[in-house]
Design a protein around this motif. Structure first.
Motif, PDB file in Angstrom:
ATOM      1  N   THR A 143      37.837  44.635  37.775  1.00 21.97           N
ATOM      2  CA  THR A 143      39.000  45.025  38.577  1.00 21.97           C
ATOM      3  C   THR A 143      39.673  43.804  39.165  1.00 21.97           C
ATOM      4  N   LEU A 144      38.874  42.860  39.666  1.00 22.09           N
ATOM      5  CA  LEU A 144      39.427  41.655  40.290  1.00 22.09           C
ATOM      6  C   LEU A 144      40.182  40.813  39.263  1.00 22.09           C
ATOM      7  N   LEU A 145      39.569  40.541  38.127  1.00 21.41           N
ATOM      8  CA  LEU A 145      40.200  39.669  37.123  1.00 21.41           C
ATOM      9  C   LEU A 145      41.431  40.334  36.512  1.00 21.41           C
ATOM     10  N   GLU A 146      41.331  41.618  36.225  1.00 24.08           N
ATOM     11  CA  GLU A 146      42.486  42.318  35.656  1.00 24.08           C
ATOM     12  C   GLU A 146      43.626  42.384  36.666  1.00 24.08           C
ATOM     13  N   GLY A 147      43.286  42.614  37.941  1.00 26.08           N
ATOM     14  CA  GLY A 147      44.315  42.661  38.978  1.00 26.08           C
ATOM     15  C   GLY A 147      44.962  41.312  39.200  1.00 26.08           C
ATOM     16  N   ARG A 177      47.314  40.760  36.271  1.00 25.33           N
ATOM     17  CA  ARG A 177      48.473  41.666  36.310  1.00 25.33           C
ATOM     18  C   ARG A 177      49.454  41.284  37.416  1.00 25.33           C
ATOM     19  N   ASP A 178      48.925  40.964  38.606  1.00 25.42           N
ATOM     20  CA  ASP A 178      49.786  40.704  39.761  1.00 25.42           C
ATOM     21  C   ASP A 178      50.097  39.226  39.977  1.00 25.42           C
ATOM     22  N   LYS A 179      49.619  38.369  39.054  1.00 25.94           N
ATOM     23  CA  LYS A 179      49.887  36.920  39.136  1.00 25.94           C
ATOM     24  C   LYS A 179      49.384  36.321  40.452  1.00 25.94           C
ATOM     25  N   VAL A 180      48.174  36.722  40.832  1.00 20.11           N
ATOM     26  CA  VAL A 180      47.556  36.204  42.055  1.00 20.11           C
ATOM     27  C   VAL A 180      46.758  34.945  41.713  1.00 20.11           C
ATOM     28  N   ALA A 181      47.060  33.858  42.380  1.00 14.69           N
ATOM     29  CA  ALA A 181      46.317  32.621  42.150  1.00 14.69           C
ATOM     30  C   ALA A 181      44.933  32.733  42.775  1.00 14.69           C
ATOM     31  N   ILE A 182      43.898  32.435  42.000  1.00 13.22           N
ATOM     32  CA  ILE A 182      42.519  32.568  42.469  1.00 13.22           C
ATOM     33  C   ILE A 182      41.761  31.259  42.277  1.00 13.22           C
ATOM     34  N   MET A 183      40.687  31.129  43.042  1.00 12.40           N
ATOM     35  CA  MET A 183      39.727  30.040  42.838  1.00 12.40           C
ATOM     36  C   MET A 183      38.441  30.670  42.316  1.00 12.40           C
ATOM     37  N   VAL A 184      37.921  30.119  41.219  1.00  8.24           N
ATOM     38  CA  VAL A 184      36.683  30.603  40.614  1.00  8.24           C
ATOM     39  C   VAL A 184      35.630  29.513  40.748  1.00  8.24           C
ATOM     40  N   PHE A 185      34.488  29.841  41.361  1.00  4.38           N
ATOM     41  CA  PHE A 185      33.362  28.918  41.509  1.00  4.38           C
ATOM     42  C   PHE A 185      32.216  29.423  40.641  1.00  4.38           C
ATOM     43  N   GLN A 189      44.270  38.887  49.698  1.00  7.58           N
ATOM     44  CA  GLN A 189      43.598  39.807  50.601  1.00  7.58           C
ATOM     45  C   GLN A 189      43.763  41.245  50.108  1.00  7.58           C
ATOM     46  N   ASP A 190      44.947  41.593  49.634  1.00  7.79           N
ATOM     47  CA  ASP A 190      45.190  42.941  49.105  1.00  7.79           C
ATOM     48  C   ASP A 190      44.306  43.211  47.892  1.00  7.79           C
ATOM     49  N   LEU A 191      44.183  42.202  47.031  1.00  7.97           N
ATOM     50  CA  LEU A 191      43.345  42.361  45.837  1.00  7.97           C
ATOM     51  C   LEU A 191      41.895  42.623  46.216  1.00  7.97           C
ATOM     52  N   ALA A 192      41.375  41.852  47.180  1.00  2.65           N
ATOM     53  CA  ALA A 192      39.987  42.044  47.624  1.00  2.65           C
ATOM     54  C   ALA A 192      39.795  43.411  48.288  1.00  2.65           C
TER      55      ALA A 192
END
Length: 386
Positions: free
Chosen positions: A279-283, A286-294, A376-379
């Motif tokens: 859900t997180l990765l697909e969202g 889809r929504d072009k949310v910049a993320i940090m992956v550790f 925050q919305d995505l989480a």
């Protein structure tokens, strides 16, 4: 020669013969397994063969594989030299995840370097702390790494055909158990000369394929919850002003990471389902949310910061497959996920069936500013566990 000496001599010859026979036997079994299952992951192949990935690689020493010096500061110096390779692909993995980033590693300016205005640039405390265990760069930028060199044991340079038949060049590092810590693949022709210089400079004089790999140490047992000073721990959590203080709190209260999330102050941690990873990765895509992956292991953590585009399931993994960034997670092995709030920052963390952290996510933000509302919305929308 006395009968006793004769027996000892024969026994010694037998042991030497057996030692030399062991490596070809593993090499033959490895070749057979590759022919039968060409898509099998190397880590899984090593487990099937009762060996380590480093031992499999060592069967090809002299055939495109060169063993490099790996004692003391040598791994750090090799990575420092690799800063001059140019465009590379950096690959880091653990038992259930792989992160791959293509780009050029950043270099640190020497202390006292001047800015364009002619003034000495001020370093923030966090950067200064990290520089004490770095290799002259890799902090931030396209190739973003956090090193724990004390857990690096073996190093190799590898020049072999890839799956597409083209010649590949890589530097590969392993821990004392022979498990992969990090790999650096050359992705430009201009860096070939630098690669060859690294191999010549750090080549181990004795090119032996015998590796004294050790069994993994027993897993540290969790301290019983009843023995935790819960009130003081939760106060320390609430007093955090920076997310990086969390590691110190874990040490202070002798907590495992997942245990700390379970005992966190009410309202600051929520459990989500393992399926929340998708859900997180697909969202985010889809929504072009910049993320940090550790994602990392005991020797190194690799970080990706940016937007993602293509996600899909394939080969038993859930994947991000972008041109310069790939992520592969065996999400069937995930046991739990958590939305975590600490030090004014929200993260999402996932753990496997052994309670080991596989990876974590943050929203990309500017230093000193709040995380974007889109993160925050995505989480907040991730499926909660019952």
């Amino acid at each position: 020669m006395t009968p006793k000496k004769l027996v000892l001599c024969l026994l010694g010859s037998f042991l030497i013969t057996q030692a030399h026979a062991a490596a070809p036997d593993l090499a033959e079994r490895w070749a057979t397994l590759r022919a039968e299952q060409p898509k099998l992951q190397v880590r899984d192949a090593a487990r099937a063969l009762g060996a380590s990935e480093a031992q499999l690689l060592a069967t090809n020493i002299g055939k495109g594989v060169t063993r490099l010096q790996a004692d003391g500061n040598q791994p750090r110096e090799i990575m420092r030299a690799a800063l001059d390779l140019g465009v590379v692909q950096a690959i880091t993995r653990n038992e259930n995840g792989v992160i791959e980033t293509t780009g050029t590693a950043s270099k640190f300016k020497q202390a006292g370097d001047k800015s364009e205005q002619g003034e000495t640039k001020q370093k923030d405390p966090e950067q200064e702390a990290r520089e004490r265990n770095i290799a002259g760069g890799y902090l931030g930028g396209q190739i973003d790494l956090r090193f724990h060199f004390e857990n690096w044991k073996y190093a190799f340079a590898v020049v072999q055909p890839g799956r597409d038949g083209k010649l590949t060049r890589s530097l590969q590092f392993f821990d004392a158990q022979g498990d992969s810590v990090h790999k650096v693949y050359l992705r430009n022709d201009a860096g070939v000369a630098v690669f060859e210089q690294i191999v010549a400079k750090f080549r181990l004089p004795e090119q032996s394929g015998e590796l004294a790999v050790r069994a993994a140490p027993p897993k540290t047992q969790e301290k019983p919850d009843s023995q935790i000073d819960l009130k003081e721990f939760q106060l320390a959590w609430k007093d955090m002003t920076d997310v990086h203080q969390f590691a110190r709190i874990l040490r202070e209260f002798h907590l495992t990471r997942e245990q700390a999330l379970r005992l966190a102050p009410a309202g600051l941690v929520e459990r989500v389902t393992p399926q929340a990873l998708r859900t997180l990765l697909e969202g985010a895509a889809r929504d072009k949310v910049a993320i940090m992956v550790f994602l990392g292991n005991d020797g190194l953590t690799q970080i990706y910061s940016g937007k993602i585009e293509k996600t899909m399931e394939a080969g038993g993994f859930f994947n991000v497959l972008d041109p310069d960034f790939n992520l592969h997670i065996r999400d069937s092995a995930l046991r739990s996920g958590w939305v975590v709030k600490r030090g004014g920052v929200t993260s999402v963390e996932f753990f496997d069936n052994d309670g080991v952290q596989v990876l974590s996510f943050f929203g990309v933000r500017e230093r000193g500013k709040a995380q974007p509302q889109a993160w925050q919305d995505l989480a907040d929308k991730l499926p909660r566990a019952k």
